[in-house]
Design a protein around this motif. Sequence first.
Motif, PDB file in Angstrom:
ATOM      1  N   VAL A  20      12.432   3.679  -6.201  1.00 46.04           N
ATOM      2  CA  VAL A  20      12.255   3.944  -4.775  1.00 46.04           C
ATOM      3  C   VAL A  20      12.191   2.599  -4.056  1.00 46.04           C
ATOM      4  CG1 VAL A  20      10.799   5.024  -3.020  1.00 46.04           C
ATOM      5  CG2 VAL A  20      10.970   6.049  -5.303  1.00 46.04           C
ATOM      6  N   SER A  21      12.925   2.486  -2.946  1.00 46.90           N
ATOM      7  CA  SER A  21      12.929   1.260  -2.149  1.00 46.90           C
ATOM      8  C   SER A  21      12.109   1.461  -0.885  1.00 46.90           C
ATOM      9  CB  SER A  21      14.352   0.878  -1.765  1.00 46.90           C
ATOM     10  OG  SER A  21      15.111   0.587  -2.916  1.00 46.90           O
TER      11      SER A  21
ATOM     12  N   PHE B  50       0.833  -1.199   0.000  1.00 48.01           N
ATOM     13  CA  PHE B  50       0.000   0.000   0.000  1.00 48.01           C
ATOM     14  C   PHE B  50       0.872   1.255   0.000  1.00 48.01           C
ATOM     15  CE2 PHE B  50      -2.506   3.337   2.056  1.00 48.01           C
ATOM     16  CZ  PHE B  50      -3.626   3.339   1.227  1.00 48.01           C
ATOM     17  N   ASN B  51       1.964   1.231   0.765  1.00 50.06           N
ATOM     18  CA  ASN B  51       2.890   2.374   0.767  1.00 50.06           C
ATOM     19  C   ASN B  51       3.484   2.605  -0.612  1.00 50.06           C
ATOM     20  OD1 ASN B  51       2.502   2.933   3.465  1.00 50.06           O
ATOM     21  ND2 ASN B  51       4.302   1.808   4.139  1.00 50.06           N
ATOM     22  N   ALA B  52       3.859   1.535  -1.296  1.00 45.05           N
ATOM     23  CA  ALA B  52       4.409   1.674  -2.644  1.00 45.05           C
ATOM     24  C   ALA B  52       3.347   2.199  -3.609  1.00 45.05           C
ATOM     25  CB  ALA B  52       4.958   0.334  -3.138  1.00 45.05           C
ATOM     26  N   ALA B  53       2.114   1.737  -3.448  1.00 49.05           N
ATOM     27  CA  ALA B  53       1.030   2.141  -4.346  1.00 49.05           C
ATOM     28  C   ALA B  53       0.651   3.605  -4.159  1.00 49.05           C
ATOM     29  CB  ALA B  53      -0.188   1.256  -4.116  1.00 49.05           C
ATOM     30  N   THR B  54       0.699   4.102  -2.943  1.00 52.92           N
ATOM     31  CA  THR B  54       0.239   5.470  -2.675  1.00 52.92           C
ATOM     32  C   THR B  54       1.377   6.485  -2.603  1.00 52.92           C
ATOM     33  OG1 THR B  54       0.274   5.035  -0.295  1.00 52.92           O
ATOM     34  CG2 THR B  54      -1.822   4.708  -1.450  1.00 52.92           C
TER      35      THR B  54
ATOM     36  N   LEU C 187      11.212  -2.801  -4.378  1.00 49.85           N
ATOM     37  CA  LEU C 187      11.872  -1.831  -5.242  1.00 49.85           C
ATOM     38  C   LEU C 187      10.831  -1.463  -6.297  1.00 49.85           C
ATOM     39  CD1 LEU C 187      14.310  -0.204  -6.219  1.00 49.85           C
ATOM     40  CD2 LEU C 187      14.975  -2.198  -7.575  1.00 49.85           C
ATOM     41  N   ALA C 188      10.442  -0.199  -6.322  1.00 44.97           N
ATOM     42  CA  ALA C 188       9.387   0.255  -7.230  1.00 44.97           C
ATOM     43  C   ALA C 188       9.950   1.265  -8.222  1.00 44.97           C
ATOM     44  CB  ALA C 188       8.250   0.892  -6.435  1.00 44.97           C
TER      45      ALA C 188
ATOM     46  N   LEU D 235       5.267   1.842 -12.473  1.00 39.35           N
ATOM     47  CA  LEU D 235       5.499   1.054 -13.677  1.00 39.35           C
ATOM     48  C   LEU D 235       5.741  -0.419 -13.382  1.00 39.35           C
ATOM     49  CD1 LEU D 235       7.811   3.543 -15.611  1.00 39.35           C
ATOM     50  CD2 LEU D 235       5.334   3.211 -15.848  1.00 39.35           C
ATOM     51  N   ARG D 236       6.523  -0.699 -12.347  1.00 35.78           N
ATOM     52  CA  ARG D 236       6.808  -2.091 -11.994  1.00 35.78           C
ATOM     53  C   ARG D 236       7.389  -2.164 -10.593  1.00 35.78           C
ATOM     54  NH1 ARG D 236      12.348  -3.879 -14.996  1.00 35.78           N
ATOM     55  NH2 ARG D 236      13.418  -1.905 -14.763  1.00 35.78           N
ATOM     56  N   THR D 237       7.305  -3.367 -10.031  1.00 37.11           N
ATOM     57  CA  THR D 237       7.897  -3.599  -8.706  1.00 37.11           C
ATOM     58  C   THR D 237       8.589  -4.950  -8.697  1.00 37.11           C
ATOM     59  OG1 THR D 237       5.984  -4.730  -7.735  1.00 37.11           O
ATOM     60  CG2 THR D 237       6.056  -2.330  -7.526  1.00 37.11           C
TER      61      THR D 237
END
Length: 193
Positions: free
Chosen positions: A103-104, A81-85, A113-114, A123-125
């Motif tokens: 961003v890690s 959720f943190n990576a998504a938002t 890793l996003a 774009l990808r993780t």
Amino acid sequence: MKTNGKLQKDVIDKRYNSLLTLRDMQQLPLAIILVILLIGTTLRASAQIMLPEVSIVASTYKYLNAADNKEMAQPVRMLEFNAATYDIKKSEFYNEDYEGYYVSFYIPDGEILAEYNKNGKLLRTVEKFKNTTLPAEVKNTVSQVFPGWHISEDVYKVYYYDQKGKADKIFKLQLEDGSKRIKVKLNENGVFL
């Protein structure tokens, strides 16, 4: 010299005053509890007003739906959720001239890793979590195929690609039965790879 009637009135007044003091002392804890509840409610209401606003955009939903980790442990879901938002435009290192950002995100048992484009689209993780709660299908498959064995270690990996609109999920497990050990790979449906 006091008369008998006046003496009785003085005795009654003293008893009444001592009863009032006793009654007031009995009601003091109730009054303290009411004041504490009132203060707590006021603080809670003011704290709710100060919560930051979270906006979720369409690409976020795409990632969260592809990851679809309802059965996974809370730390996995929270990190995703943190990576998504995450808003790349609000970060201190944002610069319009850069085309993309990596961003890690870390917790003790995992990391993500996003990659984001300059507009902030995810774009990808690449995700890796150790010793997390496994989905029921994975546990059931392992217990059926390897009865008597137990899972000693597990690694959960997720590879999300926005262009594909899906996430590949792999579970790498180490199984033990006494002194015997084997390593197996399964997908989220419990199919061996």
